[in-house]
Design a protein around this motif. Sequence first.
Motif, PDB file in Angstrom:
ATOM      1  N   LYS A  96      36.023 -24.801  10.440  1.00  0.00           N
ATOM      2  CA  LYS A  96      35.889 -26.040   9.671  1.00  0.00           C
ATOM      3  C   LYS A  96      35.095 -27.059  10.482  1.00  0.00           C
ATOM      4  N   GLY A  97      34.168 -27.723   9.817  1.00  0.00           N
ATOM      5  CA  GLY A  97      33.315 -28.686  10.497  1.00  0.00           C
ATOM      6  C   GLY A  97      32.052 -28.090  11.066  1.00  0.00           C
ATOM      7  N   LYS A  98      31.900 -26.762  10.945  1.00  0.00           N
ATOM      8  CA  LYS A  98      30.717 -26.079  11.454  1.00  0.00           C
ATOM      9  C   LYS A  98      29.828 -25.634  10.289  1.00  0.00           C
ATOM     10  N   VAL A  99      28.537 -25.616  10.520  1.00  0.00           N
ATOM     11  CA  VAL A  99      27.600 -24.989   9.592  1.00  0.00           C
ATOM     12  C   VAL A  99      27.582 -23.502   9.917  1.00  0.00           C
ATOM     13  N   LEU A 100      27.707 -22.659   8.899  1.00  0.00           N
ATOM     14  CA  LEU A 100      27.819 -21.220   9.123  1.00  0.00           C
ATOM     15  C   LEU A 100      26.631 -20.474   8.531  1.00  0.00           C
ATOM     16  N   LEU A 101      26.056 -19.587   9.334  1.00  0.00           N
ATOM     17  CA  LEU A 101      25.047 -18.648   8.858  1.00  0.00           C
ATOM     18  C   LEU A 101      25.677 -17.264   8.964  1.00  0.00           C
ATOM     19  N   ILE A 102      25.916 -16.639   7.819  1.00  0.00           N
ATOM     20  CA  ILE A 102      26.644 -15.378   7.759  1.00  0.00           C
ATOM     21  C   ILE A 102      25.656 -14.260   7.422  1.00  0.00           C
ATOM     22  N   VAL A 103      25.638 -13.206   8.261  1.00  0.00           N
ATOM     23  CA  VAL A 103      24.599 -12.167   8.156  1.00  0.00           C
ATOM     24  C   VAL A 103      25.227 -10.779   8.272  1.00  0.00           C
ATOM     25  N   ASN A 104      24.793  -9.852   7.410  1.00  0.00           N
ATOM     26  CA  ASN A 104      25.188  -8.450   7.599  1.00  0.00           C
ATOM     27  C   ASN A 104      24.124  -7.766   8.453  1.00  0.00           C
ATOM     28  N   VAL A 105      24.528  -7.306   9.618  1.00  0.00           N
ATOM     29  CA  VAL A 105      23.579  -6.820  10.620  1.00  0.00           C
ATOM     30  C   VAL A 105      23.597  -5.293  10.724  1.00  0.00           C
ATOM     31  N   ALA A 106      22.533  -4.758  11.332  1.00  0.00           N
ATOM     32  CA  ALA A 106      22.418  -3.316  11.605  1.00  0.00           C
ATOM     33  C   ALA A 106      21.588  -3.137  12.863  1.00  0.00           C
ATOM     34  N   SER A 107      21.837  -2.064  13.572  1.00  0.00           N
ATOM     35  CA  SER A 107      21.192  -1.835  14.871  1.00  0.00           C
ATOM     36  C   SER A 107      19.937  -0.984  14.802  1.00  0.00           C
ATOM     37  N   GLN A 108      19.728  -0.267  13.691  1.00  0.00           N
ATOM     38  CA  GLN A 108      18.605   0.676  13.629  1.00  0.00           C
ATOM     39  C   GLN A 108      17.688   0.400  12.441  1.00  0.00           C
ATOM     40  N   CYS A 109      17.602  -0.852  12.059  1.00  0.00           N
ATOM     41  CA  CYS A 109      16.794  -1.253  10.905  1.00  0.00           C
ATOM     42  C   CYS A 109      15.428  -1.756  11.374  1.00  0.00           C
ATOM     43  N   GLY A 110      14.435  -1.647  10.520  1.00  0.00           N
ATOM     44  CA  GLY A 110      13.134  -2.187  10.853  1.00  0.00           C
ATOM     45  C   GLY A 110      13.146  -3.704  11.011  1.00  0.00           C
ATOM     46  N   LEU A 111      14.190  -4.345  10.488  1.00  0.00           N
ATOM     47  CA  LEU A 111      14.326  -5.799  10.594  1.00  0.00           C
ATOM     48  C   LEU A 111      15.192  -6.226  11.775  1.00  0.00           C
ATOM     49  N   THR A 112      15.706  -5.266  12.527  1.00  0.00           N
ATOM     50  CA  THR A 112      16.681  -5.571  13.588  1.00  0.00           C
ATOM     51  C   THR A 112      16.095  -6.458  14.680  1.00  0.00           C
ATOM     52  N   ASN A 113      14.994  -6.074  15.239  1.00  0.00           N
ATOM     53  CA  ASN A 113      14.437  -6.811  16.375  1.00  0.00           C
ATOM     54  C   ASN A 113      14.142  -8.267  16.025  1.00  0.00           C
ATOM     55  N   SER A 114      13.386  -8.473  14.955  1.00  0.00           N
ATOM     56  CA  SER A 114      12.988  -9.835  14.605  1.00  0.00           C
ATOM     57  C   SER A 114      14.187 -10.696  14.248  1.00  0.00           C
ATOM     58  N   ASN A 115      15.140 -10.140  13.508  1.00  0.00           N
ATOM     59  CA  ASN A 115      16.293 -10.928  13.084  1.00  0.00           C
ATOM     60  C   ASN A 115      17.213 -11.269  14.245  1.00  0.00           C
ATOM     61  N   TYR A 116      17.530 -10.290  15.073  1.00  0.00           N
ATOM     62  CA  TYR A 116      18.412 -10.566  16.204  1.00  0.00           C
ATOM     63  C   TYR A 116      17.776 -11.578  17.164  1.00  0.00           C
ATOM     64  N   LYS A 117      16.479 -11.444  17.405  1.00  0.00           N
ATOM     65  CA  LYS A 117      15.806 -12.379  18.307  1.00  0.00           C
ATOM     66  C   LYS A 117      15.845 -13.805  17.759  1.00  0.00           C
ATOM     67  N   GLU A 118      15.551 -13.940  16.480  1.00  0.00           N
ATOM     68  CA  GLU A 118      15.505 -15.277  15.900  1.00  0.00           C
ATOM     69  C   GLU A 118      16.906 -15.854  15.695  1.00  0.00           C
ATOM     70  N   LEU A 119      17.868 -15.015  15.371  1.00  0.00           N
ATOM     71  CA  LEU A 119      19.254 -15.495  15.262  1.00  0.00           C
ATOM     72  C   LEU A 119      19.737 -16.017  16.610  1.00  0.00           C
ATOM     73  N   SER A 120      19.400 -15.302  17.671  1.00  0.00           N
ATOM     74  CA  SER A 120      19.798 -15.746  19.011  1.00  0.00           C
ATOM     75  C   SER A 120      19.128 -17.069  19.379  1.00  0.00           C
ATOM     76  N   LYS A 121      17.870 -17.240  18.977  1.00  0.00           N
ATOM     77  CA  LYS A 121      17.177 -18.504  19.239  1.00  0.00           C
ATOM     78  C   LYS A 121      17.835 -19.663  18.496  1.00  0.00           C
ATOM     79  N   LEU A 122      18.158 -19.428  17.230  1.00  0.00           N
ATOM     80  CA  LEU A 122      18.824 -20.473  16.443  1.00  0.00           C
ATOM     81  C   LEU A 122      20.163 -20.847  17.063  1.00  0.00           C
ATOM     82  N   TYR A 123      20.908 -19.826  17.455  1.00  0.00           N
ATOM     83  CA  TYR A 123      22.246 -20.080  17.996  1.00  0.00           C
ATOM     84  C   TYR A 123      22.165 -20.858  19.306  1.00  0.00           C
ATOM     85  N   GLU A 124      21.258 -20.458  20.152  1.00  0.00           N
ATOM     86  CA  GLU A 124      21.105 -21.146  21.434  1.00  0.00           C
ATOM     87  C   GLU A 124      20.699 -22.608  21.225  1.00  0.00           C
ATOM     88  N   LYS A 125      19.883 -22.843  20.224  1.00  0.00           N
ATOM     89  CA  LYS A 125      19.349 -24.178  19.989  1.00  0.00           C
ATOM     90  C   LYS A 125      20.356 -25.121  19.326  1.00  0.00           C
TER      91      LYS A 125
END
Length: 244
Positions: A105-134
């Motif tokens: 409560k009180g937090k903005v939430l970005l909820i994602v269904n993730v996978a480790s062997q998808c063609g979208l894995t690298n770009s999404n995990y990298k950018e999610l980590s950047k958003l989270y760190e920021k």
Amino acid sequence: MYICMCLSRCSLLIRPNPSLKIQFPCFPQKTHFVFLQNSSISLLNFPSKPQCFGLDHSSNTSTRLVLCSLRSDHSMATSSQKPQSVHEFTVKDAKGNDVDLSIYKGKVLLIVNVASQCGLTNSNYKELSKLYEKYKDQGLEILAFPCNQFGGQEPGNNEQIVEFACTRFKAEFPIFDKVDVNGENAAPIYKFLKSSKGGFFGDGIKWNFSKFLADQDGNVIGRYAPTTSPLSIEKDIKKLLKII
């Protein structure tokens, strides 16, 4: 007079009789009745105590009293009270422990269904980590739910999934228990997310890395396609965080 009862429906056909009184049995509190007479319909509420209901008719028409529901106040409330917020759900973390999402409560939430062997894995995990760190210190939380329903691209167990995300992408956001996001066994949180924000081609999750954005009160305010770049959602996140 005859009585026909089946499960939660009861129908009484009452022949005209001046000053006819009917002694009703005990019904759950505020049981709802529909009273039909000469095509006129009215809603009646009966208490849980026995009730005398008087009828005074001079016409030759029959009067029908239909019991529409035998549900109590509690059961009626339960059936009608659908979840209104992400915060109402409890999920499992990667170690199998219960996590009450009201802690966010009180937090903005970005909820994602993730996978480790998808063609979208690298770009999404990298950018999610950047958003989270920021934005993690400004009120953003990213909740990752592994799912193996799309091309079998998340085959590992929870330990392997967490190790992969944390080692390869330095992911610091929480990664939860692997879930189904579609079908009869879909996790309740995902049933809620999909019902809150349907997709362009229907409610079902289309692929890995579908994204839902919820505000500080747990209201789902945005849904983004798997191919949507996490960094492209930054402007919506900043708006919720009230960052200029």
